[in-house]
Design a protein around this motif. Sequence first.
Motif, PDB file in Angstrom:
ATOM      1  N   ALA A 300       0.847  -1.213   0.000  1.00  0.00           N
ATOM      2  CA  ALA A 300       0.000   0.000   0.000  1.00  0.00           C
ATOM      3  C   ALA A 300       0.872   1.249   0.000  1.00  0.00           C
ATOM      4  N   ALA A 301       1.954   1.227   0.779  1.00  0.00           N
ATOM      5  CA  ALA A 301       2.829   2.408   0.851  1.00  0.00           C
ATOM      6  C   ALA A 301       3.429   2.697  -0.519  1.00  0.00           C
ATOM      7  N   THR A 302       3.856   1.632  -1.196  1.00  0.00           N
ATOM      8  CA  THR A 302       4.481   1.821  -2.493  1.00  0.00           C
ATOM      9  C   THR A 302       3.483   2.397  -3.497  1.00  0.00           C
ATOM     10  N   GLU A 303       2.237   1.995  -3.370  1.00  0.00           N
ATOM     11  CA  GLU A 303       1.224   2.508  -4.295  1.00  0.00           C
ATOM     12  C   GLU A 303       0.829   3.950  -4.016  1.00  0.00           C
ATOM     13  N   GLN A 304       0.749   4.305  -2.742  1.00  0.00           N
ATOM     14  CA  GLN A 304       0.159   5.615  -2.452  1.00  0.00           C
ATOM     15  C   GLN A 304       1.146   6.672  -1.965  1.00  0.00           C
ATOM     16  N   MET A 305       2.395   6.290  -1.733  1.00  0.00           N
ATOM     17  CA  MET A 305       3.374   7.270  -1.256  1.00  0.00           C
ATOM     18  C   MET A 305       4.499   7.457  -2.273  1.00  0.00           C
ATOM     19  N   ARG A 306       5.020   8.664  -2.319  1.00  0.00           N
ATOM     20  CA  ARG A 306       6.151   8.954  -3.208  1.00  0.00           C
ATOM     21  C   ARG A 306       7.431   8.290  -2.686  1.00  0.00           C
ATOM     22  N   ARG A 307       7.661   8.431  -1.371  1.00  0.00           N
ATOM     23  CA  ARG A 307       8.755   7.734  -0.684  1.00  0.00           C
ATOM     24  C   ARG A 307       8.223   7.348   0.689  1.00  0.00           C
TER      25      ARG A 307
END
Length: 390
Positions: A300-307
């Motif tokens: 989820a972090a990889t999908e919704q966050m830039r870093r």
Amino acid sequence: MGSEADPATGAVVTPIYQTSTYAQDGVGGLRQGLGQGYEYSRSGNPTRTALEDCLAALEAPDGSARGFAFASGLAAEDAVLRSLLRPGDHLVIPDDAYGGTYRLVARVAEPWGVRHTPASLVDVDAVRAAIEPGKTRLVWVETPTNPLLSVADIAALADVAHEAGALLVVDNTFATPYLQQPLSLGADIVVHSTTKYCGGHSDVVGGAAIVSERASAPWMAGIAGLGDNAAERIGFNQNSMGAVAGPFDAWLVQRGLKTLAVRMERHCDNAEKIVEMLRQHPKVTRVLYPSLDDHPGHKAATEQMRRYGGMVSFQVAGGKEAALEVCRKTGVFTLAESLGGVESLIEHPGQMTHASVAGSALEVPDDLIRVSVGLEDAADLVADLEQALG
Ligand SMILES: *Cc1c(COP(=O)(O)O)cnc(C)c1O
């Protein structure tokens, strides 16, 4: 966009309008024209307006949201809760929410008649199960969370909330609008402790709510005759409840926002180097950082966050005493609460920031250490933690 020259004077940096009131042209006649129209600084102040417009533009570059600046992050949260909920209503909160958010919900909202259910927001089905049809008005998300850095799938939770007729609120303090824009993923309201990365220099306490113009629900209609638009209700209550950001505080946060992108890149660079070291360290039993494949929120972090941000948590062998020892022994990392500033901080959540959740479902492990990775030289930071771990 989001940071215009002062309309009244052309000053490139919005001045600190340190005034409580404004001259009027006759009774009931506010001055007209560029930069005019103010009446009293609780209701509106040009320095605060500049910050509110800037935050709205950062969270919703398409102009679809309104910003409201408050005296602290918790004042912003309180304004959201009390603008939208009334006794008998229910909300879902993260089972590892920021301690102050939990205290506000459990010790202030609950006695007032607003009930809550903590749920693991990493688990969409658990959130769905925590919803009480016809009663749940808000799903409150923090992502990444403080201090366990769990990541909630914002788009999926927006669907779950909306199916139930509820609104999705996202505490975006850890990610900032530079790393993540919840409104574009379907959230209705974003809240910030601008004390943290937005201000960025550990010199101000502030908060904000950024509210999508489309945030509305039929159940809101009729409370205090305010209609069903969340932004209007929160704007009305910002003035009615009065916990506004003062002009100097608003100015400091806006000054901080000018370097947000540059700071966040460096926070992330430094955090990644620290994570690399901690992963190899024999005394570290677990590293919590969303870039790691074994982190439950990695996808989820990889999908919704830039870093992945500047906060890192880790657990050490030897339990609580060992964790306290590491916190005592750092030299570059300062032992302190709070986060998101230029300087690196270390703390023991169990006894410091999260002491108020001890004994509750939100209790954190006592061998956990949290660091807010600052902008210092990465090698100095890595060496400091290495010597503290011994
Ligand atoms: C600090 C913090 C808050 C509370 O903000 P204050 O400015 O201290 O009132 C809320 N949420 C998160 C995630 C925080 O870190």
